[in-house]
Structures are given as C-alpha cells and as structure tokens.
Motif scaffolding. Structure first.
Motif, PDB file in Angstrom:
ATOM      1  N   TYR A 208      -9.587 -35.907   7.161  1.00 25.68           N
ATOM      2  CA  TYR A 208      -8.564 -36.430   6.239  1.00 25.68           C
ATOM      3  C   TYR A 208      -8.418 -35.576   4.976  1.00 25.68           C
ATOM      4  N   SER A 209      -8.967 -34.392   4.989  1.00 24.34           N
ATOM      5  CA  SER A 209      -9.091 -33.613   3.748  1.00 24.34           C
ATOM      6  C   SER A 209      -7.772 -33.236   3.094  1.00 24.34           C
ATOM      7  N   GLU A 210      -6.671 -33.213   3.851  1.00 24.93           N
ATOM      8  CA  GLU A 210      -5.413 -32.720   3.290  1.00 24.93           C
ATOM      9  C   GLU A 210      -4.460 -33.835   2.853  1.00 24.93           C
ATOM     10  N   ILE A 211      -4.890 -35.080   2.968  1.00 27.11           N
ATOM     11  CA  ILE A 211      -4.078 -36.206   2.488  1.00 27.11           C
ATOM     12  C   ILE A 211      -4.809 -36.805   1.296  1.00 27.11           C
ATOM     13  N   TYR A 212      -4.347 -36.483   0.100  1.00 25.50           N
ATOM     14  CA  TYR A 212      -5.048 -36.949  -1.102  1.00 25.50           C
ATOM     15  C   TYR A 212      -4.055 -37.246  -2.208  1.00 25.50           C
ATOM     16  N   PHE A 213      -4.524 -38.031  -3.195  1.00 24.18           N
ATOM     17  CA  PHE A 213      -3.631 -38.594  -4.204  1.00 24.18           C
ATOM     18  C   PHE A 213      -3.980 -38.162  -5.620  1.00 24.18           C
ATOM     19  N   ARG A 214      -5.086 -37.501  -5.806  1.00 28.00           N
ATOM     20  CA  ARG A 214      -5.465 -36.985  -7.125  1.00 28.00           C
ATOM     21  C   ARG A 214      -4.939 -35.552  -7.261  1.00 28.00           C
ATOM     22  N   ASP A 215      -5.045 -35.016  -8.467  1.00 31.46           N
ATOM     23  CA  ASP A 215      -4.588 -33.640  -8.683  1.00 31.46           C
ATOM     24  C   ASP A 215      -5.500 -32.638  -7.976  1.00 31.46           C
ATOM     25  N   GLU A 216      -6.794 -32.958  -7.938  1.00 28.45           N
ATOM     26  CA  GLU A 216      -7.770 -32.037  -7.360  1.00 28.45           C
ATOM     27  C   GLU A 216      -7.980 -32.340  -5.884  1.00 28.45           C
ATOM     28  N   ALA A 217      -7.937 -31.305  -5.051  1.00 30.02           N
ATOM     29  CA  ALA A 217      -8.165 -31.485  -3.620  1.00 30.02           C
ATOM     30  C   ALA A 217      -9.609 -31.902  -3.366  1.00 30.02           C
ATOM     31  N   PRO A 218      -9.862 -32.709  -2.334  1.00 30.01           N
ATOM     32  CA  PRO A 218     -11.224 -33.152  -2.043  1.00 30.01           C
ATOM     33  C   PRO A 218     -12.171 -31.981  -1.797  1.00 30.01           C
ATOM     34  N   LEU A 219     -13.381 -32.127  -2.297  1.00 26.67           N
ATOM     35  CA  LEU A 219     -14.435 -31.148  -2.083  1.00 26.67           C
ATOM     36  C   LEU A 219     -14.881 -31.191  -0.630  1.00 26.67           C
ATOM     37  N   GLY A 220     -15.034 -30.025  -0.018  1.00 32.77           N
ATOM     38  CA  GLY A 220     -15.521 -29.949   1.355  1.00 32.77           C
ATOM     39  C   GLY A 220     -17.002 -29.621   1.400  1.00 32.77           C
ATOM     40  N   GLY A 221     -17.630 -29.891   2.543  1.00 35.08           N
ATOM     41  CA  GLY A 221     -19.055 -29.656   2.678  1.00 35.08           C
ATOM     42  C   GLY A 221     -19.443 -28.187   2.554  1.00 35.08           C
ATOM     43  N   LEU A 222     -18.697 -27.306   3.219  1.00 33.63           N
ATOM     44  CA  LEU A 222     -18.990 -25.877   3.108  1.00 33.63           C
ATOM     45  C   LEU A 222     -18.748 -25.389   1.682  1.00 33.63           C
ATOM     46  N   GLU A 223     -17.695 -25.906   1.059  1.00 29.32           N
ATOM     47  CA  GLU A 223     -17.390 -25.549  -0.326  1.00 29.32           C
ATOM     48  C   GLU A 223     -18.529 -25.977  -1.242  1.00 29.32           C
ATOM     49  N   ALA A 224     -19.039 -27.190  -1.046  1.00 28.26           N
ATOM     50  CA  ALA A 224     -20.157 -27.668  -1.860  1.00 28.26           C
ATOM     51  C   ALA A 224     -21.386 -26.790  -1.654  1.00 28.26           C
ATOM     52  N   ALA A 225     -21.621 -26.388  -0.407  1.00 34.32           N
ATOM     53  CA  ALA A 225     -22.776 -25.540  -0.120  1.00 34.32           C
ATOM     54  C   ALA A 225     -22.692 -24.215  -0.870  1.00 34.32           C
ATOM     55  N   VAL A 226     -21.505 -23.594  -0.853  1.00 35.39           N
ATOM     56  CA  VAL A 226     -21.329 -22.321  -1.567  1.00 35.39           C
ATOM     57  C   VAL A 226     -21.560 -22.515  -3.059  1.00 35.39           C
ATOM     58  N   GLN A 227     -21.008 -23.591  -3.618  1.00 36.43           N
ATOM     59  CA  GLN A 227     -21.172 -23.846  -5.047  1.00 36.43           C
ATOM     60  C   GLN A 227     -22.630 -24.078  -5.435  1.00 36.43           C
ATOM     61  N   LEU A 228     -23.426 -24.529  -4.476  1.00 36.87           N
ATOM     62  CA  LEU A 228     -24.836 -24.805  -4.741  1.00 36.87           C
ATOM     63  C   LEU A 228     -25.752 -23.701  -4.215  1.00 36.87           C
ATOM     64  N   GLY A 229     -25.169 -22.542  -3.901  1.00 38.37           N
ATOM     65  CA  GLY A 229     -25.962 -21.383  -3.521  1.00 38.37           C
ATOM     66  C   GLY A 229     -26.499 -21.417  -2.106  1.00 38.37           C
ATOM     67  N   ARG A 230     -25.817 -22.139  -1.218  1.00 40.60           N
ATOM     68  CA  ARG A 230     -26.266 -22.261   0.176  1.00 40.60           C
ATOM     69  C   ARG A 230     -25.222 -21.643   1.111  1.00 40.60           C
ATOM     70  N   SER A 231     -24.857 -20.417   0.867  1.00 43.93           N
ATOM     71  CA  SER A 231     -23.771 -19.786   1.618  1.00 43.93           C
ATOM     72  C   SER A 231     -24.146 -19.452   3.058  1.00 43.93           C
ATOM     73  N   ASP A 232     -25.420 -19.647   3.437  1.00 43.27           N
ATOM     74  CA  ASP A 232     -25.777 -19.490   4.855  1.00 43.27           C
ATOM     75  C   ASP A 232     -25.474 -20.758   5.638  1.00 43.27           C
ATOM     76  N   PHE A 233     -25.122 -21.851   4.922  1.00 43.80           N
ATOM     77  CA  PHE A 233     -24.747 -23.139   5.535  1.00 43.80           C
ATOM     78  C   PHE A 233     -25.852 -23.674   6.447  1.00 43.80           C
ATOM     79  N   ARG A 234     -27.083 -23.444   6.074  1.00 44.04           N
ATOM     80  CA  ARG A 234     -28.200 -23.875   6.921  1.00 44.04           C
ATOM     81  C   ARG A 234     -28.132 -25.380   7.173  1.00 44.04           C
ATOM     82  N   ASN A 235     -28.200 -25.749   8.467  1.00 43.57           N
ATOM     83  CA  ASN A 235     -28.198 -27.149   8.905  1.00 43.57           C
ATOM     84  C   ASN A 235     -26.950 -27.911   8.473  1.00 43.57           C
ATOM     85  N   LEU A 236     -25.833 -27.216   8.330  1.00 43.96           N
ATOM     86  CA  LEU A 236     -24.576 -27.856   7.933  1.00 43.96           C
ATOM     87  C   LEU A 236     -23.451 -27.418   8.861  1.00 43.96           C
ATOM     88  N   ILE A 237     -22.736 -28.393   9.398  1.00 43.81           N
ATOM     89  CA  ILE A 237     -21.554 -28.130  10.210  1.00 43.81           C
ATOM     90  C   ILE A 237     -20.410 -28.987   9.674  1.00 43.81           C
TER      91      ILE A 237
END
Length: 397
Positions: A208-237
């Motif tokens: 449902y990530s592309e249907i949203y009502f706020r100005d900011e688009a919803p944060l995605g899991g891979l995006e959160a991982a990159v922001q937290l220094g986990r760009s290898d996405f270990r154990n995340l799909i």
C-alpha cells in the motif's frame, strides 16, 4: 493429506458469507461493497497496450524464474527513485506473482519447521496470509497487538524474550492493513536491533506504499535500513506489488528485494515452486514501474475520495483519516458483526467486521468493535455508501 491444512482458519470473506446467510438485503438500495480491498480504478491505457503488444512473442517460451534483466532493472530503478535505495538487480531483486504468493512462498523458504517451538510473529489485526503461511511452514503464529492509543502501532514491546528467542520470521505491514498506520524510523530501529540479537528475518509487506494522505511518502523497510547504516539489508526482505499502485490486481505482478543470501535461497525455492512471471506480464510491468505520473493521478483520486467520505463518517462514528492505504478502520458501538450484518440487511452496504481480521490472543481480539471499509470504488459510490452508513447509525440513536 497434509495435516497442517486442518489448522487453517476460514478466510474473512467466507466468514462474512456465513454471517450474511439467509439475509435478503433491503431491495430499495442497490448493493455497494466496501468489503474487499480490490482496486476498482481504471487500469492505465499504456499498461494495457504494453500487455497486448507483447502477445505476439510473449507466449512462445517459458519465462525465466528470475525474470528478464530489463524487468529487474526497472524494479531496481523504481526503488532508487522512490526510496533512494540501491540494490543489485542480479542478486537482490526478484519478480513475484503478486505479494500474496510471495509472502507465502518466502515463509516456506525462511522457516525451519523442524526446530522445536518455531515462531512467526504477526501484527494483530493482520492479513491472513501471514498466519496461513506460518502454519503450513510448521511454525506457530504469535499475534502482536496494535495499540489504538499510538495510532495502531504494533506493540512489539509486549513480546516476551522467550518468544523472541524462538522467532524465525516476523511480518510487518506498513502502511498497515487494515489500520493504515505507517511505521516510523524508531520502530524499524527497534526491529533491526532485535533481529541482530535473535537472528530472525523481517518480511516487510509494503503493497500500500503509494496510496497516502500526508505530504511525506511512507518510509519503506529498505529505506529505513539504509538510513540506519544497514545497506546490506541483512535478514530483511521488502515485498511490494503493482496491484494497488497501478490498478492491475489481475496482472498478479510485484517484486521482493533485500538480503542477497535470502534471495538466493528464495530463487532456488521458486525454481521448483514454478512461479515464473509470464513474458507478457513482465512487459506490462516494465512499463508500469517506469512511469510515475499514473501513480500520482491514482493517489489524487484516493485523496479526493477520502476527503469527502471521512468527514461524513467521523461525524457519527470513531474514524479518522489514516496515514495511508485505502481503508477506513472505524470504531462502532457494540458488536462489529452485528453492525455489519444489520447494515447489510437494512442498507445493502457490505463492510468487514474487524474481529474477522484479528485473532483473540491473551484475552482480547484487537479488531473487535471495529469495521474495515475499503474505499476502492468510484467516489460517487463511496459517498453513497457513507450516506447510508450515516443514516443507519443515526437510526439506531
């Protein structure tokens, strides 16, 4: 027969059919269903053209399980534009036949049911595929409640340490079904730290990530991982789909992306599972992932629709504009099943009882006393349904 099949619960819509058995709805009203979350907006013409243009050559050969390189590159390009996330198209992304198929198959790949006490964590309320996939993988679902006081955020802190220790997989759904809640970065940080400690895999359902009502688009899991220094996405799909984004639920097209080691195992599973995407669907999917204008237009349709319907209903019931997705998660007075049954009988409007989307766990069902309304039809039909619901509630007071 597989004895685990006996543990599967009836699907919510089968329970709804049983609830409505023997009822003849008021013939003064035409039927309107807000029950199933099936997109009803028109499929963009350019996607249909891409599909038909591929028919001449797209049916003459078996499609590769991994998908064509052009498709994986289109998917990776969308991840980069949408989330500023870089993945390797050759090793970190795979096409799937819709997110439902992928959620189930990924669970069979990840879970080792031979380990005693295997657990899969599900938010509660939840999408029932999570539960069924866990059961058929030989694991025990553990239902983690959502907290209405925190915008229906999942209460991960309520999970005991001994359950975390046995957890092999957790499902997240952000934006959530049915609540529409979006997970903030702080929640992702908590889950990543728990994953590091206990070794479980996170399956991030983001359809449902592309249907949203706020100005900011919803944060995605891979995006959160990159922001937290986990760009290898270990154990995340992360799993996503074109169904809601592009109004093509009948195409059954989506993708999964993340940890390369898990993706390698998942590809092996899928090679035997036989879930390769048709060349014809791949061609249409490439067109869809490479275009954003139709997504913006679709989102604007939902925003206008919710702007009309939400104030009407919030005047008579406990409901507010969600963060995202196309559902209203509304509180009702009394039984949610009685509400749904009587509304159908008197006003010929279908809504889904919230208790059907959750499980009673540790003494309560967090969906009880709520109904889910899918605002997927055209605006005029949704407004008419809202008018009837208002009349129904006012007639009871």
């Amino acid at each position: 027969m597989n004895p685990l099949l006996q543990r599967l619960q009836p699907y919510p819509f089968e329970r709804l059919r049983q609830l409505f058995a023997g009822i003849t709805p008021n013939p003064a009203y035409r039927p309107i269903s807000l029950g199933i979350g099936e997109p009803k907006h028109a499929t963009p013409d350019f996607i249909k053209r891409a599909l038909t243009d591929a028919l001449d050559t797209g049916l003459t050969g078996y499609p590769p399980t991994a998908g064509e390189p052009a498709l994986r590159e289109a998917m990776a390009g969308w991840l980069q534009r949408r989330y500023s996330v870089t993945v390797n198209p050759a090793s970190q992304i795979l096409p799937v036949n819709g997110s439902r198929e992928a959620l189930f198959a990924l669970t069979q790949t990840v879970v080792d049911g031979s380990r005693p006490g295997a657990v899969v964590l599900c938010p509660n309320p939840f999408y029932q595929i999570y539960e069924g996939a866990a059961l058929l993988a030989g694991a025990e679902p553990y239902y983690v409640p959502s907290d209405p006081a925190r915008n229906f955020a999942v209460d991960w802190d309520s999970v005991p340490a001994e359950v975390w220790a046995r957890t092999q997989l957790i499902f997240t759904c952000s934006p959530g079904n049915p609540t529409g809640a979006v997970m903030p970065l702080s929640e992702w940080k908590k889950l990543f730290e728990l994953s590091e400690r206990y070794g479980f895999v996170i399956a991030s359902d983001e359809c449902y990530s592309e249907i949203y009502f706020r100005d900011e688009a919803p944060l995605g899991g891979l995006e959160a991982a990159v922001q937290l220094g986990r760009s290898d996405f270990r154990n995340l799909i992360a799993l996503t789909s074109l169904s809601k984004r592009s109004n093509v639920p009948g195409m059954r097209s989506g993708f999964v992306a993340g940890d390369a080691a898990i993706m390698k195992a998942f590809l092996l599973y899928r090679t035997y599972h036989g879930s390769a995407m048709s060349h014809v669907v791949q061609a249409a999917s490439i067109a869809a992932w490479n275009d954003e204008q139709h997504v913006i237009e679709n989102r604007n349709l939902y925003r206008a629709k919710f702007a009309q319907v939400t104030p009407m209903l919030s005047a008579v019931m406990d409901v507010a504009l969600p963060d995202a997705a196309f559902y209203l998660w509304a509180g009702v007075q009394g039984s949610d099943t009685d509400f749904a049954r009587d509304l159908y009988a008197l006003y010929n409007v279908v809504v889904l009882p919230g208790s059907y989307l959750a499980r009673e766990a540790r003494g309560s069902n967090p969906g009880a006393g709520r109904v889910r309304m899918a605002l997927v039809a055209e605006t005029a039909e949704c407004v008419e349904a809202a008018e009837r619901i208002v009349q129904f509630i006012q007639s009871k007071t």
